[in-house]
Design an enzyme around this catalytic site. Structure first.
Site, PDB file in Angstrom:
ATOM      1  N   HIS A   1      47.415  26.549  30.686  1.00 32.52           N
ATOM      2  CA  HIS A   1      47.319  25.539  29.633  1.00 32.52           C
ATOM      3  C   HIS A   1      46.003  24.777  29.677  1.00 32.52           C
ATOM      4  O   HIS A   1      45.264  24.685  28.684  1.00 32.52           O
ATOM      5  CB  HIS A   1      48.516  24.588  29.785  1.00 32.52           C
ATOM      6  CG  HIS A   1      48.571  23.532  28.740  1.00 32.52           C
ATOM      7  ND1 HIS A   1      48.101  22.264  28.964  1.00 32.52           N
ATOM      8  CD2 HIS A   1      48.998  23.560  27.464  1.00 32.52           C
ATOM      9  CE1 HIS A   1      48.265  21.541  27.865  1.00 32.52           C
ATOM     10  NE2 HIS A   1      48.811  22.319  26.938  1.00 32.52           N
TER      11      HIS A   1
ATOM     12  N   GLY B   1      47.411  39.399  21.124  1.00 35.69           N
ATOM     13  CA  GLY B   1      47.378  38.183  21.949  1.00 35.69           C
ATOM     14  C   GLY B   1      47.269  38.630  23.398  1.00 35.69           C
ATOM     15  O   GLY B   1      48.274  38.824  24.082  1.00 35.69           O
ATOM     16  N   THR B   2      46.050  38.814  23.832  1.00 36.02           N
ATOM     17  CA  THR B   2      45.860  39.458  25.137  1.00 36.02           C
ATOM     18  C   THR B   2      46.171  38.548  26.319  1.00 36.02           C
ATOM     19  O   THR B   2      46.212  39.018  27.442  1.00 36.02           O
ATOM     20  CB  THR B   2      44.431  40.006  25.256  1.00 36.02           C
ATOM     21  OG1 THR B   2      43.529  38.996  24.797  1.00 36.02           O
ATOM     22  CG2 THR B   2      44.263  41.264  24.444  1.00 36.02           C
TER      23      THR B   2
ATOM     24  N   ARG C   1      49.378  30.508  13.094  1.00 37.19           N
ATOM     25  CA  ARG C   1      50.486  31.080  13.858  1.00 37.19           C
ATOM     26  C   ARG C   1      51.677  30.139  13.798  1.00 37.19           C
ATOM     27  O   ARG C   1      51.547  28.938  14.034  1.00 37.19           O
ATOM     28  CB  ARG C   1      50.064  31.265  15.318  1.00 37.19           C
ATOM     29  CG  ARG C   1      51.203  31.775  16.166  1.00 37.19           C
ATOM     30  CD  ARG C   1      50.796  32.017  17.580  1.00 37.19           C
ATOM     31  NE  ARG C   1      50.696  30.787  18.338  1.00 37.19           N
ATOM     32  CZ  ARG C   1      50.314  30.743  19.609  1.00 37.19           C
ATOM     33  NH1 ARG C   1      49.954  31.859  20.225  1.00 37.19           N
ATOM     34  NH2 ARG C   1      50.257  29.602  20.248  1.00 37.19           N
TER      35      ARG C   1
ATOM     36  N   ARG D   1       3.117  46.191  48.938  1.00 33.17           N
ATOM     37  CA  ARG D   1       4.152  45.409  48.252  1.00 33.17           C
ATOM     38  C   ARG D   1       5.214  46.346  47.675  1.00 33.17           C
ATOM     39  O   ARG D   1       4.918  47.495  47.342  1.00 33.17           O
ATOM     40  CB  ARG D   1       3.516  44.576  47.133  1.00 33.17           C
ATOM     41  CG  ARG D   1       2.934  43.283  47.702  1.00 33.17           C
ATOM     42  CD  ARG D   1       2.300  42.434  46.655  1.00 33.17           C
ATOM     43  NE  ARG D   1       1.007  42.966  46.318  1.00 33.17           N
ATOM     44  CZ  ARG D   1       0.352  42.636  45.215  1.00 33.17           C
ATOM     45  NH1 ARG D   1       0.890  41.819  44.349  1.00 33.17           N
ATOM     46  NH2 ARG D   1      -0.840  43.140  44.983  1.00 33.17           N
TER      47      ARG D   1
ATOM     48  N   ASP E   1      49.123  36.746  26.669  1.00 29.74           N
ATOM     49  CA  ASP E   1      50.497  37.122  27.006  1.00 29.74           C
ATOM     50  C   ASP E   1      50.599  38.612  27.298  1.00 29.74           C
ATOM     51  O   ASP E   1      51.342  39.034  28.178  1.00 29.74           O
ATOM     52  CB  ASP E   1      51.447  36.735  25.866  1.00 29.74           C
ATOM     53  CG  ASP E   1      51.923  35.299  26.021  1.00 29.74           C
ATOM     54  OD1 ASP E   1      52.407  34.966  27.123  1.00 29.74           O
ATOM     55  OD2 ASP E   1      51.784  34.511  25.071  1.00 29.74           O
TER      56      ASP E   1
ATOM     57  N   ARG F   1      46.968  27.475  16.612  1.00 26.79           N
ATOM     58  CA  ARG F   1      48.225  27.299  17.361  1.00 26.79           C
ATOM     59  C   ARG F   1      48.871  26.012  16.844  1.00 26.79           C
ATOM     60  O   ARG F   1      48.525  24.918  17.285  1.00 26.79           O
ATOM     61  CB  ARG F   1      47.942  27.186  18.850  1.00 26.79           C
ATOM     62  CG  ARG F   1      47.361  28.442  19.496  1.00 26.79           C
ATOM     63  CD  ARG F   1      46.976  28.129  20.934  1.00 26.79           C
ATOM     64  NE  ARG F   1      46.798  29.288  21.770  1.00 26.79           N
ATOM     65  CZ  ARG F   1      45.616  29.754  22.167  1.00 26.79           C
ATOM     66  NH1 ARG F   1      44.508  29.173  21.765  1.00 26.79           N
ATOM     67  NH2 ARG F   1      45.553  30.801  22.967  1.00 26.79           N
TER      68      ARG F   1
ATOM     69  N   CYS G   1      42.980  37.869  19.602  1.00 27.71           N
ATOM     70  CA  CYS G   1      42.834  36.411  19.571  1.00 27.71           C
ATOM     71  C   CYS G   1      43.156  35.775  20.909  1.00 27.71           C
ATOM     72  O   CYS G   1      43.191  34.561  21.035  1.00 27.71           O
ATOM     73  CB  CYS G   1      43.682  35.795  18.465  1.00 27.71           C
ATOM     74  SG  CYS G   1      45.447  36.066  18.703  1.00 27.71           S
TER      75      CYS G   1
HETATM   76  C1  PEP Z   1      47.898  35.106  23.624  1.00 31.72           C
HETATM   77  O1  PEP Z   1      48.979  35.180  24.207  1.00 31.72           O
HETATM   78  O2  PEP Z   1      46.975  35.899  23.825  1.00 31.72           O
HETATM   79  C2  PEP Z   1      47.635  34.034  22.664  1.00 31.72           C
HETATM   80  C3  PEP Z   1      46.529  33.998  21.979  1.00 31.72           C
HETATM   81  O3  PEP Z   1      48.575  33.062  22.543  1.00 31.72           O
HETATM   82  P1  PEP Z   1      48.793  31.858  23.553  1.00 31.72           P
HETATM   83  O4  PEP Z   1      47.615  31.810  24.457  1.00 31.72           O
HETATM   84  O5  PEP Z   1      48.932  30.656  22.706  1.00 31.72           O
HETATM   85  O6  PEP Z   1      50.042  32.251  24.233  1.00 31.72           O
HETATM   86 MG    MG Z   2      50.655  34.130  23.422  1.00 31.43          MG
END
Ligand code: PEP
Ligand code: MG
Length: 854
Positions: free
Chosen positions: A424, A735-736, A587, A76, A738, A531, A800
């Protein structure tokens, strides 16, 4: 030089280790040390097996001389981690014509023929690599079938079936060793996280035939359910069988414990049953793991062939770990390390049951986990109608916009044709804990006809029932069996332990009081991102918002904003009340204003009625506000600078709510966050106005309060210029979403169209909107943090974006010294556990779970 012997008899003191001989060999040694009735076994090291693959055979006669002279043997696999797999076991090595005659006398002809036949079949297919079709179809396992197979072997292989046990064993070892080195085996184990040079050990074990006179047979037993992890004696036993035959689907296996539904081993061989059960309990205690025992009964005597880690679902894994810790068998820290943080997602939501039939009609990006069934609807309004009738529905849209949010609230799940992990629909879906699949371009969406067409041509119309599996990304026809979420007692226990162990805070992104409540229920330590624009999509507010957008003059705008003020104040008071003194980071308004305007003719007509304006005026204004690239246009702080009244109103609402909420409990210290900053002057301008509003509210109300002002770092320039920006701010939150979009120049709403191709072709190791790109975006985070701290050493740093809920990304943030991560409420438990595992790994040097290794 490597001192590891190539082949070693497994005794309590033999030099056998997982690293040199694999997990199975080591486990067998542990069983031997526990004095369990394990047949004699010889372990071959990784090195020996590697050499065998290269043509350097071990001394097979020396191996056989360690075992009973007349014993049959099995081989095995024993890889370092059992999950990495390995070639299948080969049983009954040593069977030949002479043994067949001998065993016919002791075991009976049928039993002897069955043993020989099984060996010839597996040898022919897996060792001699002959055509499986010739050897797989055997009507009955008796002597006739055996001679037929032996003849077939001779015909296919051009030589008689090998009779020498040594020759047989050598051939089996060689074929298993070579199978491990083959390309497909390498790829398979690499996919399971095995290193390139992972070794294979082999164990050669004396066999106890489960066939013969008296009570003979084989089976498996475990003490817990693999589905739930609850104590439950589970397994099967089959008289006159070997290996794992008892688990075959058509096997006439019997229950282990007494069962009203049929015969059981407990009745058939009570002593053997009690002994196996006791052995399993001992293994649990001493091997510190729930084990499945593989056993053979030979004329009533028990033999333990092997113990393997019980296979387990995510919820079972959690319960098993907690119970082992509660029973004092493992430490709490170890229990935490044993649960896969990613798998916590499965416990948070309803899921398609593991064994359910899946009629897959399409796939997309698994954007928000969990599963839901409902009737298809194609508009937000239909979703609301469906909800009012009490009928769960699935909202299918080409993509969603803020206008669809109400429909999303009403739907059981959401499906979009376009989009990626941070589009979105994905962001809102995760926020609401709503199963969601985006980028499902394998389905054709026809919104006008209200139907979806699958690749196989099937058409699904409005009203048809479908299931969205947001965990796997599959869209299914109909309603498969489901499994409920499991945030039960053990879940809470483990989470409590995680909180004690971790050293980075976890907040939640929460936009509404309902989100805030969910965040609290999951023990988030505050809100890291509210938001505020999401508060304006309420039907009663949307029209007021639109009026504000249509206002031609600052005074007209101010009048409408005065009507929005009490609504916002109420929202914020509610958030502060729910969060009870925990930090709440609000925000200021972020999206482009035209997102609030109707896009359809009907919508524009309705708006013209509501505002008492000619339709042409409305249409013109909507067109005027259109932008070529709205995500890079007039949004975020740019609105704050050019239309400052909106931020003024929001700041006032925050401060008034602060004072009101502070009446009832501890003083509230709100955090106000400015989005999309790219220049220090933007912060200066907004700060001046927010400070002025604060001063005004203080003097009007005659009361004092404090607040913290910070920025979102979501443009590359803000990260690069963080030193000058930080001078004005108490915190910086990355804001990772964007930032990833802008660093790659990759639209977060369109990336879904090609992301899977990019990942498949290895352009990106992962979807960077899902797992933080630590090399590129990560470097900006590090630079930003470092430069921000240069001018403001006490600045609070956090993330965030959606990455905040991803275990690998949390590892990065923690290593960079961030104060907290903030993620969707439903991901908070995942984040709490991942953060605990990272802290424990640092403190104790324990290995990180695979899910957290980069
Ligand atoms: C981002 O951009 O990481 C963020 C948290 O903001 P949103 O997703 O609302 O643009
Ligand atoms: Mg953003």
């Amino acid at each position: 030089m490597d001192q590891t012997p190539k082949a070693v008899l497994i005794t309590p003191g033999a030099p056998v280790s997982t690293k040199t001989h694999g997990g199975r060999a080591k486990c067998l040694q542990r069983l031997v040390r526990l004095d369990l009735p394990v047949p004699q076994t010889v372990a071959l090291s990784f090195d020996a097996v590697h050499k065998i693959a290269e043509g350097d055979m071990v001394d097979v006669h020396a191996i056989l001389s360690e075992l009973r002279p007349d014993a049959l043997v099995c081989v095995r696999p024993s890889s370092e981690d059992p999950d990495w797999g390995g070639p299948g076991a080969v049983l009954n090595i040593g069977m030949n014509d002479a043994r067949y005659v001998d065993l016919s006398e002791t075991l009976g002809r049928e039993a002897a023929a069955a043993l020989y036949l099984r060996f010839v079949q597996s040898y022919a297919v897996h060792v001699a690599r002959l055509d499986p079709d010739v050897f797989e179809d055997v009507e009955d396992g008796g002597p006739d079938a055996l001679s037929e197979m032996l003849q077939a072997y001779e015909a296919e292989a051009d030589e008689p079936f090998p009779q020498d046990p040594g020759e047989q064993l050598a051939a089996v070892l060689r074929s298993m060793a070579r199978a491990w080195e083959g390309t497909s085996a390498r790829l398979l184990r690499a996919a399971k996280g095995a290193p390139e040079d992972a070794g294979l050990g082999l164990v050669v074990q004396e066999m106890v035939p489960g066939l013969g006179q008296g009570e003979c047979g084989s089976g498996v037993l475990q003490l817990v359910s693999s589905q739930t992890g609850m104590p439950q004696l589970t397994g099967r036993y089959l008289s006159q069988s070997q290996g794992r035959d008892a688990l075959g689907s058509d096997a006439a296996a019997i229950y282990l414990e007494h069962d009203d539904r049929g015969p059981s081993l407990e009745e058939l061989a009570p002593e053997a049953f009690q002994q196996i059960k006791a052995n399993a309990a001992l293994m649990r205690q001493r091997l510190r793991e729930e084990m499945q025992v593989e056993f053979v009964i030979e004329s009533g005597r028990v033999h333990i062939l092997d113990g393997v880690r019980v296979a387990r679902s995510a919820r079972a894994a959690l319960r098993i770990a907690v119970r082992l810790a509660e029973d004092g068998i493992i430490s709490i820290e170890e229990a935490l390390m044993r649960v896969d943080a990613h798998s916590m997602n499965e416990l948070m939501h309803r899921q398609v049951a593991p064994g359910a039939q899946r009629d897959v009609i399409g796939t997309g990006i698994a954007a928000s986990p969990g599963a839901a069934t409902g009737r298809l609807v194609f508009t937000a309004t239909d979703a609301q109608v469906s909800k009012s009738r009490g009928e769960p529905c699935i909202l299918a849209r080409r993509e969603t916009s803020p206008e669809d949010v109400r429909g999303m609230h009403a739907a059981a799940a959401v499906l979009t044709e376009k989009g990626g992990m941070t589009s979105h629909a994905a962001v809102i879906g995760r926020g609401l804990g709503l199963p969601c699949i985006v980028g499902a371009s394998s389905l054709r969406f026809d919104s006008r006809r209200r139907q979806l067409t699958a690749r196989d041509g099937r058409v699904f119309k409005a009203g048809d029932r479908v299931t969205i599996d947001g965990t796997s990304g599959q869209i299914l026809a109909g309603e498969p069996e489901m499994m409920e979420a499991a945030q039960d007692d053990v879940f809470q226990t483990l989470m409590g332990w995680a909180d004690d162990a971790r050293d980075i805070d976890i907040r939640a992104n929460a936009d509404t009081p309902a989100d805030a409540q969910t965040a609290r229920n999951f023990n988030a330590q505050g809100i890291g991102l509210c938001r505020t624009e999401h508060m304006f999509f309420d039907p009663g507010r949307l029209t007021v918002m639109r009026e504000m957008i249509f206002a031609e003059t600052p005074s007209g705008r101010a009048a409408v904003l005065a009507r929005l003020l009490p609504m916002q104040r109420k929202d914020f008071r509610e958030l502060f009340r729910i969060m009870e003194g925990l930090p709440v980071c609000i925000r200021l308004f972020d999206p482009p204003l035209h997102e609030f305007l109707p896009t359809t003719n009907a919508g524009q007509r309705e708006l013209s009625e509501a505002l008492g304006l000619p339709v042409s005026d409305v249409t013109r204004r909507v067109e005027e506000m259109g932008e070529y690239n709205p995500m890079l246009g007039l949004r975020g702080v740019r609105l704050g600078v050019t239309v400052p009244e909106i931020y003024d109103m929001q700041a006032r609402a925050i401060f008034e709510a602060t004072l009101e909420a502070s009446h009832d409990g501890d003083p509230v210290v709100p955090e106000i966050m400015i989005p999309l900053v790219s220049a220090k002057r933007e912060v200066e301008l907004v700060k001046t106005r927010v400070d002025a509003v604060a001063a005004a509210v203080k003097s009007e109300r005659g009361r004092d309060f404090t607040y913290r002002l910070g920025v979102m770092v979501e443009t590359p320039r803000a990260a690069l210029r963080a030193d000058e920006i930080a001078v004005h701010t108490a915190f910086m939150s990355f804001g990772t979403n964007d930032l990833t979009q802008m660093t790659y120049g990759l639209s977060r709403d369109d990336a879904g169209r090609f992301m899977s191709v990019y990942v498949q072709q290895g352009v990106f190791p992962e979807d960077p909107f899902h797992v933080l790109d630590v090399d590129g975006v990560g470097e900006l985070l590090q630079l930003g943090a470092q430069r921000g701290r240069m001018t403001r050493p006490d600045i609070t740093l956090s993330i965030c974006g959606e990455h905040g809920g991803n275990p690998e990304s949390i590892a990065f943030c923690r290593a960079a010294g961030f104060d907290y991560v903030s993620c969707s409420p439903y991901r908070v438990p995942v984040a709490r556990l991942a953060a605990a595992q990272l802290a424990i790994a640092d403190k104790t040097g324990q290995k990180l779970p695979r899910s957290l290794k980069n």
